[in-house]
Design a protein around this motif. Structure first.
Motif, PDB file in Angstrom:
ATOM      1  N   GLN A 154      -8.558   5.474 -11.901  1.00 41.35           N
ATOM      2  CA  GLN A 154      -7.801   4.864 -13.009  1.00 41.35           C
ATOM      3  C   GLN A 154      -7.095   3.573 -12.611  1.00 41.35           C
ATOM      4  O   GLN A 154      -7.100   2.616 -13.363  1.00 41.35           O
ATOM      5  CB  GLN A 154      -6.778   5.841 -13.569  1.00 41.35           C
ATOM      6  CG  GLN A 154      -7.135   6.623 -14.801  1.00 41.35           C
ATOM      7  CD  GLN A 154      -7.923   5.903 -15.854  1.00 41.35           C
ATOM      8  OE1 GLN A 154      -9.116   6.127 -15.969  1.00 41.35           O
ATOM      9  NE2 GLN A 154      -7.303   5.069 -16.646  1.00 41.35           N
ATOM     10  N   PRO A 155      -6.468   3.511 -11.420  1.00 40.62           N
ATOM     11  CA  PRO A 155      -5.774   2.278 -11.066  1.00 40.62           C
ATOM     12  C   PRO A 155      -6.704   1.072 -10.903  1.00 40.62           C
ATOM     13  O   PRO A 155      -6.244  -0.060 -10.864  1.00 40.62           O
ATOM     14  CB  PRO A 155      -5.107   2.613  -9.731  1.00 40.62           C
ATOM     15  CG  PRO A 155      -4.973   4.078  -9.723  1.00 40.62           C
ATOM     16  CD  PRO A 155      -6.183   4.581 -10.454  1.00 40.62           C
ATOM     17  N   LEU A 156      -7.994   1.336 -10.808  1.00 40.75           N
ATOM     18  CA  LEU A 156      -8.963   0.248 -10.617  1.00 40.75           C
ATOM     19  C   LEU A 156      -9.665  -0.145 -11.906  1.00 40.75           C
ATOM     20  O   LEU A 156     -10.451  -1.092 -11.917  1.00 40.75           O
ATOM     21  CB  LEU A 156     -10.020   0.669  -9.585  1.00 40.75           C
ATOM     22  CG  LEU A 156      -9.473   1.103  -8.226  1.00 40.75           C
ATOM     23  CD1 LEU A 156     -10.608   1.604  -7.347  1.00 40.75           C
ATOM     24  CD2 LEU A 156      -8.702  -0.009  -7.567  1.00 40.75           C
ATOM     25  N   ALA A 157      -9.382   0.547 -12.994  1.00 41.80           N
ATOM     26  CA  ALA A 157     -10.109   0.318 -14.245  1.00 41.80           C
ATOM     27  C   ALA A 157      -9.915  -1.100 -14.776  1.00 41.80           C
ATOM     28  O   ALA A 157     -10.859  -1.692 -15.302  1.00 41.80           O
ATOM     29  CB  ALA A 157      -9.695   1.347 -15.297  1.00 41.80           C
ATOM     30  N   ALA A 158      -8.721  -1.646 -14.640  1.00 43.30           N
ATOM     31  CA  ALA A 158      -8.470  -2.995 -15.149  1.00 43.30           C
ATOM     32  C   ALA A 158      -9.131  -4.046 -14.271  1.00 43.30           C
ATOM     33  O   ALA A 158      -9.533  -5.101 -14.759  1.00 43.30           O
ATOM     34  CB  ALA A 158      -6.965  -3.268 -15.237  1.00 43.30           C
ATOM     35  N   ASP A 159      -9.240  -3.754 -12.977  1.00 44.56           N
ATOM     36  CA  ASP A 159      -9.796  -4.724 -12.043  1.00 44.56           C
ATOM     37  C   ASP A 159     -10.338  -3.988 -10.813  1.00 44.56           C
ATOM     38  O   ASP A 159      -9.594  -3.739  -9.856  1.00 44.56           O
ATOM     39  CB  ASP A 159      -8.707  -5.725 -11.629  1.00 44.56           C
ATOM     40  CG  ASP A 159      -9.217  -6.789 -10.681  1.00 44.56           C
ATOM     41  OD1 ASP A 159     -10.443  -6.851 -10.430  1.00 44.56           O
ATOM     42  OD2 ASP A 159      -8.379  -7.569 -10.181  1.00 44.56           O
ATOM     43  N   PRO A 160     -11.629  -3.632 -10.819  1.00 44.74           N
ATOM     44  CA  PRO A 160     -12.205  -2.905  -9.678  1.00 44.74           C
ATOM     45  C   PRO A 160     -12.038  -3.646  -8.345  1.00 44.74           C
ATOM     46  O   PRO A 160     -11.972  -3.014  -7.294  1.00 44.74           O
ATOM     47  CB  PRO A 160     -13.675  -2.758 -10.045  1.00 44.74           C
ATOM     48  CG  PRO A 160     -13.685  -2.807 -11.538  1.00 44.74           C
ATOM     49  CD  PRO A 160     -12.588  -3.777 -11.913  1.00 44.74           C
ATOM     50  N   ALA A 161     -11.925  -4.971  -8.392  1.00 45.94           N
ATOM     51  CA  ALA A 161     -11.737  -5.736  -7.156  1.00 45.94           C
ATOM     52  C   ALA A 161     -10.396  -5.425  -6.498  1.00 45.94           C
ATOM     53  O   ALA A 161     -10.193  -5.733  -5.323  1.00 45.94           O
ATOM     54  CB  ALA A 161     -11.858  -7.228  -7.441  1.00 45.94           C
ATOM     55  N   ARG A 162      -9.495  -4.789  -7.230  1.00 45.35           N
ATOM     56  CA  ARG A 162      -8.202  -4.412  -6.662  1.00 45.35           C
ATOM     57  C   ARG A 162      -8.372  -3.391  -5.530  1.00 45.35           C
ATOM     58  O   ARG A 162      -7.450  -3.185  -4.752  1.00 45.35           O
ATOM     59  CB  ARG A 162      -7.301  -3.860  -7.765  1.00 45.35           C
ATOM     60  CG  ARG A 162      -5.953  -3.516  -7.229  1.00 45.35           C
ATOM     61  CD  ARG A 162      -4.754  -3.866  -8.001  1.00 45.35           C
ATOM     62  NE  ARG A 162      -4.608  -5.221  -8.408  1.00 45.35           N
ATOM     63  CZ  ARG A 162      -4.004  -5.590  -9.523  1.00 45.35           C
ATOM     64  NH1 ARG A 162      -3.509  -4.681 -10.323  1.00 45.35           N
ATOM     65  NH2 ARG A 162      -3.873  -6.845  -9.833  1.00 45.35           N
ATOM     66  N   LEU A 163      -9.539  -2.804  -5.438  1.00 48.97           N
ATOM     67  CA  LEU A 163      -9.815  -1.885  -4.332  1.00 48.97           C
ATOM     68  C   LEU A 163      -9.540  -2.570  -2.990  1.00 48.97           C
ATOM     69  O   LEU A 163      -9.058  -1.942  -2.057  1.00 48.97           O
ATOM     70  CB  LEU A 163     -11.260  -1.383  -4.390  1.00 48.97           C
ATOM     71  CG  LEU A 163     -11.683  -0.400  -3.303  1.00 48.97           C
ATOM     72  CD1 LEU A 163     -10.803   0.853  -3.338  1.00 48.97           C
ATOM     73  CD2 LEU A 163     -13.147  -0.027  -3.476  1.00 48.97           C
ATOM     74  N   HIS A 164      -9.794  -3.859  -2.904  1.00 48.75           N
ATOM     75  CA  HIS A 164      -9.513  -4.600  -1.668  1.00 48.75           C
ATOM     76  C   HIS A 164      -8.013  -4.592  -1.354  1.00 48.75           C
ATOM     77  O   HIS A 164      -7.622  -4.502  -0.196  1.00 48.75           O
ATOM     78  CB  HIS A 164     -10.033  -6.035  -1.771  1.00 48.75           C
ATOM     79  CG  HIS A 164     -11.511  -6.112  -1.919  1.00 48.75           C
ATOM     80  ND1 HIS A 164     -12.389  -5.779  -0.900  1.00 48.75           N
ATOM     81  CD2 HIS A 164     -12.287  -6.470  -2.959  1.00 48.75           C
ATOM     82  CE1 HIS A 164     -13.626  -5.927  -1.312  1.00 48.75           C
ATOM     83  NE2 HIS A 164     -13.595  -6.345  -2.570  1.00 48.75           N
ATOM     84  N   THR A 165      -7.182  -4.682  -2.378  1.00 46.00           N
ATOM     85  CA  THR A 165      -5.733  -4.627  -2.183  1.00 46.00           C
ATOM     86  C   THR A 165      -5.343  -3.282  -1.598  1.00 46.00           C
ATOM     87  O   THR A 165      -4.576  -3.206  -0.632  1.00 46.00           O
ATOM     88  CB  THR A 165      -4.988  -4.848  -3.515  1.00 46.00           C
ATOM     89  OG1 THR A 165      -5.353  -6.132  -4.031  1.00 46.00           O
ATOM     90  CG2 THR A 165      -3.487  -4.735  -3.359  1.00 46.00           C
ATOM     91  N   TYR A 166      -5.871  -2.205  -2.163  1.00 45.98           N
ATOM     92  CA  TYR A 166      -5.581  -0.865  -1.652  1.00 45.98           C
ATOM     93  C   TYR A 166      -6.073  -0.717  -0.228  1.00 45.98           C
ATOM     94  O   TYR A 166      -5.376  -0.147   0.628  1.00 45.98           O
ATOM     95  CB  TYR A 166      -6.204   0.202  -2.550  1.00 45.98           C
ATOM     96  CG  TYR A 166      -5.447   0.418  -3.832  1.00 45.98           C
ATOM     97  CD1 TYR A 166      -4.409   1.336  -3.874  1.00 45.98           C
ATOM     98  CD2 TYR A 166      -5.768  -0.271  -4.990  1.00 45.98           C
ATOM     99  CE1 TYR A 166      -3.703   1.549  -5.055  1.00 45.98           C
ATOM    100  CE2 TYR A 166      -5.069  -0.057  -6.162  1.00 45.98           C
ATOM    101  CZ  TYR A 166      -4.039   0.843  -6.183  1.00 45.98           C
ATOM    102  OH  TYR A 166      -3.334   1.066  -7.331  1.00 45.98           O
ATOM    103  N   TYR A 167      -7.255  -1.213   0.040  1.00 45.53           N
ATOM    104  CA  TYR A 167      -7.824  -1.120   1.373  1.00 45.53           C
ATOM    105  C   TYR A 167      -6.924  -1.827   2.391  1.00 45.53           C
ATOM    106  O   TYR A 167      -6.625  -1.279   3.461  1.00 45.53           O
ATOM    107  CB  TYR A 167      -9.232  -1.715   1.389  1.00 45.53           C
ATOM    108  CG  TYR A 167      -9.868  -1.735   2.759  1.00 45.53           C
ATOM    109  CD1 TYR A 167     -10.385  -0.582   3.322  1.00 45.53           C
ATOM    110  CD2 TYR A 167      -9.930  -2.911   3.482  1.00 45.53           C
ATOM    111  CE1 TYR A 167     -10.950  -0.591   4.577  1.00 45.53           C
ATOM    112  CE2 TYR A 167     -10.508  -2.942   4.749  1.00 45.53           C
ATOM    113  CZ  TYR A 167     -11.019  -1.779   5.290  1.00 45.53           C
ATOM    114  OH  TYR A 167     -11.570  -1.801   6.530  1.00 45.53           O
ATOM    115  N   ARG A 168      -6.469  -3.015   2.063  1.00 49.94           N
ATOM    116  CA  ARG A 168      -5.607  -3.771   2.978  1.00 49.94           C
ATOM    117  C   ARG A 168      -4.276  -3.059   3.199  1.00 49.94           C
ATOM    118  O   ARG A 168      -3.630  -3.248   4.239  1.00 49.94           O
ATOM    119  CB  ARG A 168      -5.349  -5.181   2.441  1.00 49.94           C
ATOM    120  CG  ARG A 168      -6.547  -6.110   2.583  1.00 49.94           C
ATOM    121  CD  ARG A 168      -6.198  -7.554   2.282  1.00 49.94           C
ATOM    122  NE  ARG A 168      -5.558  -7.758   1.001  1.00 49.94           N
ATOM    123  CZ  ARG A 168      -6.204  -7.981  -0.151  1.00 49.94           C
ATOM    124  NH1 ARG A 168      -7.514  -8.019  -0.176  1.00 49.94           N
ATOM    125  NH2 ARG A 168      -5.536  -8.153  -1.267  1.00 49.94           N
TER     126      ARG A 168
END
Length: 161
Positions: A144-158
């Protein structure tokens, strides 16, 4: 390591610990919980991970005193975001919620560096446990937290996901 972790999970059950040899084995192994909902508690005003809590009082299941007593070396701290409206606004709210939970986990690590440490790989775990800290793997329960912007996964990863 995976097989060892599964063994640890099986040994963590209450009926397995009744046997003294199982208890001794439990104390020698690294024991991780595969899903900790504790980050939900971190948002509660006045809730302190270093204090003992009771499930009957606040529905908490994990805190530092109980982790120590139960021989829980750490686990996977879940970023859980309930599904909201499937709209642009709902996706934005889910994104903000997920990032807020991530920030609370990171704040926990910063506030209690003697008690908790972030693990990024399985190889980090033995050193964390040897220092007497609890292992924090950051996990995400749903996307759900990635639904607006799947590229945000990089933020979580970092940030350690």
């Amino acid at each position: 390591m995976f097989t060892r972790t599964l063994l640890c999970l099986a040994l963590a059950s209450p009926w397995a610990l009744a046997d003294s040899s199982a208890q001794a084995l439990h104390q020698r192994l690294i024991v991780l919980d595969s899903h900790l909902d504790t980050p939900m508690q971190l948002a509660r005003p006045g809730w302190d991970i270093t204090q003992r809590h009771r499930y009957q009082d606040d529905l908490s299941q994990v805190d530092l005193p109980r982790m120590k007593e139960g021989g829980l070396d750490g686990g996977f701290w879940a970023i859980f975001t309930p599904q909201g409206p499937l709209t642009a606004e709902g996706r934005t709210l889910a994104s903000e919620h997920g990032l807020a939970v991530l920030a609370r986990i990171r704040d926990l690590l910063g506030a209690h560096p003697d008690d908790f440490a972030l693990a990024l790989t399985a190889g980090d775990v033995p050193a964390i446990v040897a220092r007497g800290q609890r292992v924090v793997f950051i996990s995400m329960e749903n996307a759900q937290p990635l639904a607006a912007d799947p590229a945000r996964l990089h933020t979580y990863y970092r940030q350690g996901l």
